[in-house]
Design a protein around this motif. Structure first.
Motif, PDB file in Angstrom:
ATOM      1  N   UNK A   1       0.833  -1.184   0.000  1.00  0.00           N
ATOM      2  CA  UNK A   1       0.000   0.000   0.000  1.00  0.00           C
ATOM      3  C   UNK A   1       0.874   1.242   0.000  1.00  0.00           C
ATOM      4  N   UNK A   2       0.381   2.299  -0.687  1.00  0.00           N
ATOM      5  CA  UNK A   2       1.148   3.533  -0.741  1.00  0.00           C
ATOM      6  C   UNK A   2       0.516   4.650   0.086  1.00  0.00           C
TER       7      UNK A   2
ATOM      8  N   UNK B   1       3.469  -2.175   5.478  1.00  0.00           N
ATOM      9  CA  UNK B   1       4.595  -1.627   4.721  1.00  0.00           C
ATOM     10  C   UNK B   1       4.098  -0.628   3.670  1.00  0.00           C
ATOM     11  N   UNK B   2       4.851   0.440   3.473  1.00  0.00           N
ATOM     12  CA  UNK B   2       4.521   1.457   2.481  1.00  0.00           C
ATOM     13  C   UNK B   2       5.526   1.358   1.344  1.00  0.00           C
ATOM     14  N   UNK B   3       5.041   1.298   0.123  1.00  0.00           N
ATOM     15  CA  UNK B   3       5.949   1.245  -1.007  1.00  0.00           C
ATOM     16  C   UNK B   3       5.383   2.070  -2.159  1.00  0.00           C
TER      17      UNK B   3
ATOM     18  N   UNK C   1      -2.286  -4.888   1.789  1.00  0.00           N
ATOM     19  CA  UNK C   1      -0.879  -4.765   1.433  1.00  0.00           C
ATOM     20  C   UNK C   1      -0.689  -4.745  -0.082  1.00  0.00           C
ATOM     21  N   UNK C   2      -1.506  -5.503  -0.802  1.00  0.00           N
ATOM     22  CA  UNK C   2      -1.352  -5.625  -2.245  1.00  0.00           C
ATOM     23  C   UNK C   2      -1.982  -4.458  -3.007  1.00  0.00           C
TER      24      UNK C   2
ATOM     25  N   UNK D   1      -4.587  -1.273  10.729  1.00  0.00           N
ATOM     26  CA  UNK D   1      -3.509  -2.013  10.057  1.00  0.00           C
ATOM     27  C   UNK D   1      -2.823  -1.159   9.003  1.00  0.00           C
ATOM     28  N   UNK D   2      -3.544  -0.178   8.420  1.00  0.00           N
ATOM     29  CA  UNK D   2      -2.920   0.652   7.396  1.00  0.00           C
ATOM     30  C   UNK D   2      -1.829   1.552   7.967  1.00  0.00           C
ATOM     31  N   UNK D   3      -1.863   1.784   9.262  1.00  0.00           N
ATOM     32  CA  UNK D   3      -0.823   2.616   9.875  1.00  0.00           C
ATOM     33  C   UNK D   3       0.499   1.869   9.969  1.00  0.00           C
ATOM     34  N   UNK D   4       0.440   0.553  10.063  1.00  0.00           N
ATOM     35  CA  UNK D   4       1.645  -0.227  10.318  1.00  0.00           C
ATOM     36  C   UNK D   4       2.090  -1.072   9.127  1.00  0.00           C
TER      37      UNK D   4
END
Length: 256
Positions: A1-2, A183-185, A144-145, A178-181
């Motif tokens: 997720x970005x 992975x960000x890409x 995440x995807x 969960x979006x706070x933790x």
């Protein structure tokens, strides 16, 4: 997720509900068909296979998190995103019904008290915890995807009577948390050139929510319309890059 967006949305997308319903019904059928395969005659469930295949062949650019009572709004938004930008959308309520249906099948088969129509409290706790844990893991995987998340911030999802914003939905609490933790890409695609002046009038964001949403960016119905207009004018860019540029997430793409 970005990136994640905190969306204050009106009902102005009603015209896109039919397109959204097509997306919603197709996702719900895929999920329901897949989950039915994991209820085995011998009384066992393959939890690993179930969590890995809960969302079969569903690839999405955008994840919509919303209250069950805002399902029609979420469906209309999904239709608008698909028709306007050709973005694939995952509507989270498509899984809630499927999870409840699967739980009902499990409970009817394995959790009823002998010779009674009532259920065993202990067995029901076990089945519910198993399914909800598996669902939580699967939701984490798809968040995440996907590239970004839209949270529909309405009185149905946020308790406006509280001084500190809160929600009564455990799934909203989980998804936003969960979006706070997670992975960000940054999106893995060629960077388009954002033309000078494209976002000169973009407003800075002010985040004031206390439901662990400081990592989300505020957008409104006006922003959706502005996004559509900018994409139509500068359609050499990926639509999500246009949105990120509006919200000053991709400032490195601006050219002088």
């Amino acid at each position: 997720m970005y990136a994640g967006f905190n969306l204050d949305m009106s009902d102005e997308l009603e015209l896109f509900k039919q397109a959204g319903n097509t997306i919603y019904n197709a996702q719900k059928k895929k999920i329901s068909d897949e989950l039915s395969k994991f209820l085995l005659d011998d009384g066992s469930l393959n939890g690993t296979d179930m969590q890995n295949n809960w969302f079969p062949q569903i690839k999405a650019d955008v994840f919509i998190s919303h209250s069950h009572n805002d399902r029609e709004k979420a469906i209309a938004l999904a239709g608008w995103l698909k028709r306007t930008f050709d973005l694939d959308v995952f509507i989270d309520s498509a899984v809630w019904g499927s999870a409840d249906e699967l739980l009902k099948k499990i409970d009817d088969r394995y959790c009823k008290n002998p010779g009674s129509s009532t259920y065993s409290y202990e067995k029901r706790n076990f089945s519910t915890s198993h399914i909800h844990t598996t669902l939580s893991t699967a939701l984490t995987m798809i968040i995440d995807q996907t590239e970004c998340l839209f949270f529909l911030n309405t009185p149905q999802s946020i308790d406006v009577s509280s001084v500190i914003n809160s929600t009564k939905s455990p799934w909203i609490y989980y998804e936003i948390g969960i979006t706070k933790y997670i992975r960000k890409h940054e999106p893995d695609r060629p960077k388009g050139i954002i033309k000078k002046g494209m976002f000169e009038n973009a407003q800075d964001l002010t985040i004031q929510y206390k439901l662990d949403m400081d990592h989300l960016y505020d957008i409104s119905q006006f922003d959706l319309q502005k996004w559509q207009g900018l994409f139509t004018k500068y359609n050499q860019n990926h639509p999500l890059d246009v949105l990120y540029g509006m919200r000053k997430l991709l400032m490195e793409h601006l050219v002088s």
